[in-house]
Design an enzyme around this catalytic site. Structure first.
Site, PDB file in Angstrom:
ATOM      1  N   LYS A  50      -7.646   1.582  -2.571  1.00  0.00           N
ATOM      2  CA  LYS A  50      -7.175   1.030  -1.252  1.00  0.00           C
ATOM      3  C   LYS A  50      -7.226   2.161   0.080  1.00  0.00           C
ATOM      4  O   LYS A  50      -7.676   1.781   0.956  1.00  0.00           O
ATOM      5  CB  LYS A  50      -5.560   0.382  -1.420  1.00  0.00           C
ATOM      6  CG  LYS A  50      -4.857   0.032  -0.051  1.00  0.00           C
ATOM      7  CD  LYS A  50      -5.643  -1.067   0.471  1.00  0.00           C
ATOM      8  CE  LYS A  50      -4.966  -1.725   1.849  1.00  0.00           C
ATOM      9  NZ  LYS A  50      -5.463  -2.393   2.436  1.00  0.00           N
ATOM     10  N   LYS A  97       0.358   4.920   8.200  1.00  0.00           N
ATOM     11  CA  LYS A  97       0.932   5.334   7.141  1.00  0.00           C
ATOM     12  C   LYS A  97      -0.199   5.431   5.958  1.00  0.00           C
ATOM     13  O   LYS A  97      -0.141   6.472   5.401  1.00  0.00           O
ATOM     14  CB  LYS A  97       1.775   4.367   6.622  1.00  0.00           C
ATOM     15  CG  LYS A  97       2.146   4.325   5.098  1.00  0.00           C
ATOM     16  CD  LYS A  97       2.669   2.970   4.577  1.00  0.00           C
ATOM     17  CE  LYS A  97       1.388   2.176   4.533  1.00  0.00           C
ATOM     18  NZ  LYS A  97       1.834   0.730   3.748  1.00  0.00           N
ATOM     19  N   THR A 119       0.809  -1.201   0.143  1.00  0.00           N
ATOM     20  CA  THR A 119      -0.095  -0.204  -0.018  1.00  0.00           C
ATOM     21  C   THR A 119       0.971   1.390  -0.123  1.00  0.00           C
ATOM     22  O   THR A 119       1.629   1.412   0.855  1.00  0.00           O
ATOM     23  CB  THR A 119      -0.878   0.067   1.101  1.00  0.00           C
ATOM     24  OG1 THR A 119      -1.808  -1.105   1.383  1.00  0.00           O
ATOM     25  CG2 THR A 119      -1.879   1.237   1.196  1.00  0.00           C
TER      26      THR A 119
HETATM   27  P1  NAD Z   1       5.805  -6.160   7.280  1.00  0.00           P
HETATM   28  O1  NAD Z   1       6.462  -5.065   7.742  1.00  0.00           O
HETATM   29  O2  NAD Z   1       5.145  -7.377   8.165  1.00  0.00           O
HETATM   30  O3  NAD Z   1       6.482  -6.910   5.993  1.00  0.00           O
HETATM   31  C1  NAD Z   1       7.290  -6.095   5.135  1.00  0.00           C
HETATM   32  C2  NAD Z   1       8.510  -6.911   4.793  1.00  0.00           C
HETATM   33  O4  NAD Z   1       9.343  -6.492   3.781  1.00  0.00           O
HETATM   34  C3  NAD Z   1       9.699  -7.354   5.938  1.00  0.00           C
HETATM   35  O5  NAD Z   1       9.856  -8.885   6.046  1.00  0.00           O
HETATM   36  C4  NAD Z   1      10.850  -6.701   5.426  1.00  0.00           C
HETATM   37  O6  NAD Z   1      11.803  -7.144   5.896  1.00  0.00           O
HETATM   38  C5  NAD Z   1      10.739  -6.570   4.080  1.00  0.00           C
HETATM   39  N1  NAD Z   1      11.504  -5.648   3.477  1.00  0.00           N
HETATM   40  C6  NAD Z   1      11.681  -4.255   3.568  1.00  0.00           C
HETATM   41  N2  NAD Z   1      12.333  -3.527   2.916  1.00  0.00           N
HETATM   42  C7  NAD Z   1      12.720  -4.669   1.856  1.00  0.00           C
HETATM   43  C8  NAD Z   1      13.808  -4.572   1.104  1.00  0.00           C
HETATM   44  N3  NAD Z   1      14.182  -3.417   0.510  1.00  0.00           N
HETATM   45  N4  NAD Z   1      13.906  -5.639   0.218  1.00  0.00           N
HETATM   46  C9  NAD Z   1      13.293  -6.753   0.574  1.00  0.00           C
HETATM   47  N5  NAD Z   1      12.631  -7.064   1.763  1.00  0.00           N
HETATM   48  C10 NAD Z   1      12.263  -5.735   2.594  1.00  0.00           C
HETATM   49  O7  NAD Z   1       4.323  -5.652   6.444  1.00  0.00           O
HETATM   50  P2  NAD Z   1       3.013  -6.347   6.092  1.00  0.00           P
HETATM   51  O8  NAD Z   1       1.931  -6.352   7.309  1.00  0.00           O
HETATM   52  O9  NAD Z   1       3.474  -7.717   5.364  1.00  0.00           O
HETATM   53  O10 NAD Z   1       2.530  -5.247   4.985  1.00  0.00           O
HETATM   54  C11 NAD Z   1       3.381  -5.269   3.747  1.00  0.00           C
HETATM   55  C12 NAD Z   1       2.267  -4.118   3.006  1.00  0.00           C
HETATM   56  O11 NAD Z   1       1.008  -4.654   2.909  1.00  0.00           O
HETATM   57  C13 NAD Z   1       2.094  -2.552   3.657  1.00  0.00           C
HETATM   58  O12 NAD Z   1       2.265  -1.651   2.471  1.00  0.00           O
HETATM   59  C14 NAD Z   1       1.000  -2.942   4.249  1.00  0.00           C
HETATM   60  O13 NAD Z   1       0.356  -1.484   4.459  1.00  0.00           O
HETATM   61  C15 NAD Z   1       0.041  -3.627   3.439  1.00  0.00           C
HETATM   62  N6  NAD Z   1      -1.097  -4.468   4.034  1.00  0.00           N
HETATM   63  C16 NAD Z   1      -0.855  -5.143   5.096  1.00  0.00           C
HETATM   64  C17 NAD Z   1      -1.788  -6.007   5.666  1.00  0.00           C
HETATM   65  C18 NAD Z   1      -1.831  -6.468   6.852  1.00  0.00           C
HETATM   66  O14 NAD Z   1      -2.959  -6.843   7.417  1.00  0.00           O
HETATM   67  N7  NAD Z   1      -0.846  -6.704   7.348  1.00  0.00           N
HETATM   68  C19 NAD Z   1      -3.116  -5.740   4.913  1.00  0.00           C
HETATM   69  C20 NAD Z   1      -3.408  -5.013   3.698  1.00  0.00           C
HETATM   70  C21 NAD Z   1      -2.271  -4.427   3.259  1.00  0.00           C
END
Ligand code: NAD
Length: 314
Positions: A188, A263, A113
């Protein structure tokens, strides 16, 4: 039913970002027989996918070698821009963008997102390199990611959407084409602004009831059958031990971190400001999360309950 079409094995997918959402999404691609190579800054999470047949990599460049499709599930716009476009080498971000490593014709799906403007920026650079790029943020949370029932909200060209659809169907149930590049992100953040308002309002109402002698579970049951019914009450109750298996019943661990909701609310506010649209409810929820993340940025976003009743986090 997993679609284990024999052709899936010949589709090479690079999956970058294996956090709360990315890891279960990549697992569903493996279950559907796709060939998946993973990359995350954390090597531990990569290893957790090897047992299911994923190949690991030591860099994003290695992850995308010979990839037909690249999927990213990263925290925020700065990570997405640095991965695809390159960035100064701050915060362990890479200096050379992935777009310059991809073959023409590669399909890129970003499910993070991020701001619509950032999605459009990456899409434009991808188009210049003859790469198909779609923004495909998701709704449905970690439970939806695990169950393969996510909603995907796509922005991009019809042809790229058509190519992506069978792959998105391996991870989700409802696949929407919202419009041109960036449209997925706009839809979204509208949804998540409403979610931030609903979660804050639900926590506020439950707290009012509890402080006036009601049991949180009984009150939630009543509101679920009344006009206050909403998604947070149905599947994501913010009060501890009302629903099993939700973050509120597990110390607010896992799930959707408050920092991500924060965010998203700011993305919504920025969009509203840029387009002169009034969002007073969104602004109020943003203020609550501004305060909340100072101490609880890694806790699930339902921990906003603690703003009203600090004892839930003790
Ligand atoms: P998270 O923080 O659990 O996971 C993000 C992952 O990205 C981490 O494992 C981190 O190590 C990795 N990462 C960061 N920078 C990186 C890079 N340069 N190269 C490789 N890996 C990298 O986040 P999440 O909860 O999985 O959410 C991810 C996205 O999805 C966000 O934008 C969030 O807003 C969106 N989202 C999350 C949910 C939810 O319920 N968690 C639901 C809908 C949308």
């Amino acid at each position: 039913m997993p679609n284990n079409h024999p052709n899936n094995q010949s589709t090479h997918i690079a999956f970058i970002g294996l956090g709360n959402m990315g890891a279960p999404m990549a697992k569903n691609l493996l279950k559907h027989g796709y060939s998946v190579r993973v990359y995350d800054l954390s090597t531990d999470v990569q290893q957790s996918l090897v047992a299911m047949g994923a190949t690991t990599s030591t860099s994003p460049q290695q992850a995308v070698e010979n990839a037909d499709v690249v999927i990213t599930m990263l925290p925020a716009g700065k990570h997405v821009k640095s991965v695809y476009l390159g960035a100064p080498d701050a915060e362990r971000l890479m200096t050379e963008g992935l777009l310059s490593h991809l073959a023409a014709g590669t399909l890129v799906i970003d499910s993070s997102t991020i701001a619509a403007a950032d999605a459009r920026l990456v899409a434009q650079a991808a188009t210049t390199a003859n790469i198909d790029f779609i923004d495909a943020p998701v709704s449905g949370g970690t439970a939806g990611a695990a169950a393969g029932s996510l909603t995907f909200i796509v922005g991009g060209a019809d042809s790229a959407f058509a190519r992506a659809k069978p792959i998105l169907q391996a991870m989700g149930k409802n696949i929407f084409h919202a419009g041109e590049s960036g449209a997925g992100q706009v839809a979204k953040i509208c949804n998540n602004m409403l979610l931030g308002v609903l979660m804050s309002g639900t926590a506020e109402a439950i707290n009012l009831g509890v402080k006036n002698g009601l049991d949180a579970g009984v009150l939630s049951d009543i509101m679920l059958q009344s006009s206050g019914r909403n998604w947070t009450l149905e599947v994501y109750n913010p009060y501890p031990n009302v629903l099993p298996d939700v973050p509120a019943s597990k110390g607010y661990e896992g799930g959707f971190m408050s920092q991500h909701m924060h965010k998203d609310l700011h993305l919504a506010l920025q969009t509203a400001q840029d387009t002169a649209v009034d969002v007073p409810m969104g602004a109020q929820a943003t203020q609550l999360y501004d305060e909340h993340i100072k101490a609880h940025y890694e806790k699930d976003f339902s921990s906003i309950m603690a703003h009203f009743d600090a004892s839930v986090l003790k």
